[in-house]
Motif scaffolding. Structure first.
Motif, PDB file in Angstrom:
ATOM      1  N   ILE A   1       0.850  -1.192   0.000  1.00 45.63           N
ATOM      2  CA  ILE A   1       0.000   0.000   0.000  1.00 45.63           C
ATOM      3  C   ILE A   1       0.887   1.243   0.000  1.00 45.63           C
ATOM      4  CG2 ILE A   1      -1.859   1.253   1.187  1.00 45.63           C
ATOM      5  CD1 ILE A   1      -2.530  -1.374   2.635  1.00 45.63           C
ATOM      6  N   ALA A   2       0.448   2.247  -0.745  1.00 51.83           N
ATOM      7  CA  ALA A   2       1.098   3.565  -0.727  1.00 51.83           C
ATOM      8  C   ALA A   2       0.001   4.615  -0.744  1.00 51.83           C
ATOM      9  CB  ALA A   2       2.014   3.746  -1.928  1.00 51.83           C
ATOM     10  N   THR A   3       0.323   5.781  -0.222  1.00 50.98           N
ATOM     11  CA  THR A   3      -0.624   6.888  -0.228  1.00 50.98           C
ATOM     12  C   THR A   3       0.018   8.079  -0.920  1.00 50.98           C
ATOM     13  OG1 THR A   3      -2.073   8.277   1.140  1.00 50.98           O
ATOM     14  CG2 THR A   3       0.105   7.751   2.047  1.00 50.98           C
ATOM     15  N   GLY A   4      -0.819   8.940  -1.464  1.00 46.34           N
ATOM     16  CA  GLY A   4      -0.291  10.117  -2.128  1.00 46.34           C
ATOM     17  C   GLY A   4      -1.372  11.147  -2.393  1.00 46.34           C
ATOM     18  N   GLN A   5      -0.918  12.291  -2.905  1.00 46.50           N
ATOM     19  CA  GLN A   5      -1.784  13.434  -3.212  1.00 46.50           C
ATOM     20  C   GLN A   5      -1.674  13.754  -4.695  1.00 46.50           C
ATOM     21  OE1 GLN A   5      -3.591  15.589  -1.195  1.00 46.50           O
ATOM     22  NE2 GLN A   5      -3.301  14.292   0.577  1.00 46.50           N
TER      23      GLN A   5
ATOM     24  N   LEU B   1       1.803   3.961  -7.821  1.00 50.40           N
ATOM     25  CA  LEU B   1       1.130   5.252  -7.655  1.00 50.40           C
ATOM     26  C   LEU B   1       1.853   6.351  -8.436  1.00 50.40           C
ATOM     27  CD1 LEU B   1      -1.108   6.944  -6.476  1.00 50.40           C
ATOM     28  CD2 LEU B   1       0.182   7.058  -4.324  1.00 50.40           C
ATOM     29  N   ASP B   2       3.174   6.382  -8.345  1.00 52.22           N
ATOM     30  CA  ASP B   2       3.937   7.388  -9.093  1.00 52.22           C
ATOM     31  C   ASP B   2       3.696   7.244 -10.591  1.00 52.22           C
ATOM     32  OD1 ASP B   2       4.907   8.379  -6.697  1.00 52.22           O
ATOM     33  OD2 ASP B   2       6.848   7.366  -6.862  1.00 52.22           O
ATOM     34  N   SER B   3       3.596   6.010 -11.061  1.00 55.48           N
ATOM     35  CA  SER B   3       3.309   5.766 -12.472  1.00 55.48           C
ATOM     36  C   SER B   3       1.922   6.291 -12.834  1.00 55.48           C
ATOM     37  CB  SER B   3       3.412   4.268 -12.758  1.00 55.48           C
ATOM     38  OG  SER B   3       2.990   3.976 -14.058  1.00 55.48           O
ATOM     39  N   TRP B   4       0.943   6.072 -11.980  1.00 51.64           N
ATOM     40  CA  TRP B   4      -0.422   6.541 -12.222  1.00 51.64           C
ATOM     41  C   TRP B   4      -0.474   8.065 -12.277  1.00 51.64           C
ATOM     42  CZ3 TRP B   4      -4.207   9.166  -9.279  1.00 51.64           C
ATOM     43  CH2 TRP B   4      -5.503   9.121  -9.806  1.00 51.64           C
ATOM     44  N   PHE B   5       0.297   8.714 -11.400  1.00 49.37           N
ATOM     45  CA  PHE B   5       0.340  10.184 -11.408  1.00 49.37           C
ATOM     46  C   PHE B   5       0.799  10.720 -12.766  1.00 49.37           C
ATOM     47  CE2 PHE B   5       1.125  10.498  -6.553  1.00 49.37           C
ATOM     48  CZ  PHE B   5      -0.229  10.640  -6.310  1.00 49.37           C
ATOM     49  N   THR B   6       1.757  10.055 -13.399  1.00 47.02           N
ATOM     50  CA  THR B   6       2.321  10.569 -14.641  1.00 47.02           C
ATOM     51  C   THR B   6       1.612  10.061 -15.891  1.00 47.02           C
ATOM     52  OG1 THR B   6       3.974   8.809 -14.731  1.00 47.02           O
ATOM     53  CG2 THR B   6       4.600  10.876 -13.617  1.00 47.02           C
ATOM     54  N   ASP B   7       0.784   9.042 -15.750  1.00 43.41           N
ATOM     55  CA  ASP B   7       0.064   8.472 -16.894  1.00 43.41           C
ATOM     56  C   ASP B   7      -1.224   9.248 -17.123  1.00 43.41           C
ATOM     57  OD1 ASP B   7      -0.988   6.884 -18.876  1.00 43.41           O
ATOM     58  OD2 ASP B   7      -0.891   5.019 -17.725  1.00 43.41           O
ATOM     59  N   GLU B   8      -1.423   9.716 -18.321  1.00 44.65           N
ATOM     60  CA  GLU B   8      -2.633  10.475 -18.642  1.00 44.65           C
ATOM     61  C   GLU B   8      -3.857   9.576 -18.764  1.00 44.65           C
ATOM     62  OE1 GLU B   8      -2.916  13.810 -18.661  1.00 44.65           O
ATOM     63  OE2 GLU B   8      -0.837  13.794 -17.978  1.00 44.65           O
ATOM     64  N   GLN B   9      -3.642   8.292 -19.069  1.00 47.82           N
ATOM     65  CA  GLN B   9      -4.757   7.366 -19.243  1.00 47.82           C
ATOM     66  C   GLN B   9      -5.306   6.941 -17.885  1.00 47.82           C
ATOM     67  OE1 GLN B   9      -3.739   3.607 -21.046  1.00 47.82           O
ATOM     68  NE2 GLN B   9      -5.791   3.372 -21.921  1.00 47.82           N
TER      69      GLN B   9
END
Length: 158
Positions: free
Chosen positions: A20-24, A133-141
């Motif tokens: 699990i990771a959390t982020g903003q 999560l970091d990948s999701w932040f940078t992925d536009e899809q």
């Protein structure tokens, strides 16, 4: 991406542990959290309930472990099932992200920081979730969790 900040929880699905990771979304920063245990992919729901209650996410993200050739693995199907369950349980939008090699990258980072290869005691699952999560932040899809994997990746065969 909207200008309002959303709290996000990301998950690295596993059969024995779930990272699990959390982020903003506003700052696009993330932090690895302690993993929760699972039995054959079924999470310790009480432990997961506590994490969700503490972090109060607006959005959930689950890594989908595709095969290296982009085909659908059995673990990818199980991770998507987990994503749908947490979306329904916590009533949050849940998205899928291709997580090929996130665990390998997490292990490389762990070793670079002097970690041992005893992953039972020194789990890298939270770090893998942070990479997801970091990948999701940078992925536009943005792929909603109820999307059929076959619609994204074909019939699942090489």
């Amino acid at each position: 991406m909207t200008s309002t900040s959303q709290q996000v929880l990301a998950f690295d699905f596993g059969t024995r542990r779930i990272g699990i990771a959390t982020g903003q979304t506003l700052t696009r920063t993330s932090t690895a959290l302690a993993p929760i245990s699972a039995k054959d992919g079924i999470p310790d729901w009480q432990a997961l309930d506590r994490v969700v209650a503490e972090w109060q996410p607006d959005t959930l993200v689950v890594g989908i472990p595709l095969n290296m050739d982009g085909t659908i693995s059995e673990m990818a199907r199980r991770a998507r099932k987990f994503a749908n369950r947490i979306q329904d349980r916590y009533r949050c939008d849940c998205f899928l992200v291709d997580e090929r090699l996130s665990s390998a990258e997490a292990k490389e980072i762990h070793f670079a920081h002097g970690g041992s290869d005893n992953f039972r005691d020194e789990s890298v699952d939270g770090l893998a979730a942070q990479i997801i999560l970091d990948s999701w932040f940078t992925d536009e899809q943005r792929i909603p969790s109820h999307t059929r994997l076959e619609d994204l990746y074909g019939n699942g065969h090489a």
